[in-house]
Write an enzyme that holds these catalytic residues in place. Structure first.
Site, PDB file in Angstrom:
ATOM      1  N   GLU A 151       0.842  -1.209   0.000  1.00 33.41           N
ATOM      2  CA  GLU A 151       0.000   0.000   0.000  1.00 33.41           C
ATOM      3  C   GLU A 151       0.870   1.250   0.000  1.00 33.41           C
ATOM      4  O   GLU A 151       0.661   2.178  -0.782  1.00 33.41           O
ATOM      5  CB  GLU A 151      -0.918  -0.005   1.216  1.00 33.41           C
ATOM      6  CG  GLU A 151      -1.666   1.284   1.458  1.00 33.41           C
ATOM      7  CD  GLU A 151      -1.938   1.542   2.935  1.00 33.41           C
ATOM      8  OE1 GLU A 151      -1.151   2.280   3.565  1.00 33.41           O
ATOM      9  OE2 GLU A 151      -2.930   1.002   3.447  1.00 33.41           O
TER      10      GLU A 151
ATOM     11  N   ASP B 121      -5.419  -3.925  -2.358  1.00 34.60           N
ATOM     12  CA  ASP B 121      -5.417  -2.472  -2.529  1.00 34.60           C
ATOM     13  C   ASP B 121      -4.023  -1.970  -2.876  1.00 34.60           C
ATOM     14  O   ASP B 121      -3.859  -1.086  -3.717  1.00 34.60           O
ATOM     15  CB  ASP B 121      -5.983  -1.756  -1.309  1.00 34.60           C
ATOM     16  CG  ASP B 121      -5.148  -1.939  -0.053  1.00 34.60           C
ATOM     17  OD1 ASP B 121      -4.496  -3.003   0.103  1.00 34.60           O
ATOM     18  OD2 ASP B 121      -5.154  -1.032   0.803  1.00 34.60           O
TER      19      ASP B 121
END
Length: 348
Positions: free
Chosen positions: A60, A117
């Site tokens: 991330e 993500d």
């Protein structure tokens, strides 16, 4: 490769705030703010350091760092962050990144699961930079990651298209209450670019179903989504996790705004539910009580962005002053300022 670039350019134009082409010639983050961010969180190897989480790095953070470097129009910094990412995190056989790199671990990678993500942020940043800076190698790397995301983490369950948080541990076959999702992993601005990179109707359905599910996730007296949600039946907080609106969830309204979602009822419900006296907080969903009030301007800017989008409210002076302290809120603040500067300059 020309086909990818044409598709990506079309997606970039659609995504860019104000409808302008998403090119880096006009920085969306000013040089002073980017220099301050780099000085605090970027080391010489290209590692983005999460100083609020034991100084680890994760996919991330690398994805955020690459996206911010692109928004700051800094190809050299982008390449430095990408170098660490591809050499230290892209270790899996499926083309996705391991999620965690610990400077104190031997080896540095002890958990090889991915975080979808983080993968999406990396692919998104590569696509934007590759398109703007005519880097075919970036576009090719982005397309490979998007294809891997589609194959490994985009699943169909009970009529919905879902983004699993990781390729292992969250599917219906992995957990009694599976599938389990994290609604903060839907990066709405990036999904059209994923569709350009790895063409499939599933991407649009993923975006649409993410919004539909988010509207149904109204848990507890504050009617907020949980950080981790079981979709084995009606949405409910997942087993084995605290039933809370936690740090990851704080970014959901920002992702919605940056992705062009201006649903006033949804944004207002999230803003009001996550706030204590106007300040974002983590929330115990069972009782509705705040657990930690988040005073950092990087957290507060999420509410400021919503107020701008919904009511045209100007950002307070504190939101415009960037003095990085912790990695996560500092990242959110730069993403918020970049968005407002391009899409809603009237709020500055």
């Amino acid at each position: 490769m020309r086909r990818w670039r044409a598709l990506l350019l079309a997606a970039s134009v659609a995504l860019a705030p104000g409808g302008a082409p998403a090119v880096a010639q006009q920085p969306m983050i000013n040089a002073g703010a980017w220099s301050a961010y780099k000085a605090k969180f970027l080391d010489g190897t290209g590692r983005i350091i999460d100083n609020g989480n034991g100084n680890i790095s994760h996919s991330e953070g690398q994805g955020y760092g690459m996206l911010l470097a692109y928004l700051a129009a800094s190809p050299a910094d982008f390449e430095q962050i990408w170098y660490f990412t591809r050499t230290e995190l892209l270790l899996r056989d499926d083309g996705l990144a391991v999620w965690k790199w610990d400077p104190n671990g031997k080896p540095h990678v002890t958990d090889t699961n991915n975080a979808s993500d983080g993968d999406m942020l990396i692919a998104y940043a590569l696509a934007l930079a590759g398109t703007a800076w005519k880097r075919n190698d970036y576009i090719l790397a982005a397309s490979r990651m998007a294809q891997a995301l589609l194959a490994e983490t985009v699943v169909h369950s009970a009529g919905h298209t879902l983004l699993l948080p990781g390729s292992q541990g969250f599917a219906a076959g992995d957990r009694e209450d599976g599938p389990v999702v994290n609604p903060s992993y839907w990066i709405y601005e990036a999904i059209p670019v994923m569709a350009a990179l790895a063409p499939s109707d599933a991407w649009q359905k993923l975006s649409d179903d993410g919004l539909t599910l988010l509207k149904t996730m109204q848990f507890g007296p504050r009617k907020l989504p949980a950080e981790w949600v079981s979709l084995s039946g009606q949405p409910q907080p997942a087993q084995g996790f605290d039933a809370e609106f936690a740090y990851n969830a704080i970014r959901i309204p920002l992702y919605l705004a940056r992705g062009g979602v201006t649903d006033k009822a949804l944004l207002t419900r999230l803003q009001q539910g996550m706030s204590q006296d106007g300040v974002p907080a983590t929330i115990d969903l069972t009782t509705g009580r705040p657990k930690t009030v988040l005073q950092d301007p990087g957290y507060r800017i999420v509410n400021d962005v919503v107020a701008c989008v919904v009511d045209g409210t100007k950002l307070p002076g504190s939101a415009l002053q960037f003095a990085p302290a912790l990695y996560y809120p500092s990242t959110l603040q730069l993403l918020g300022l970049a968005y407002i500067g391009e899409k809603h300059p009237e709020c500055l």
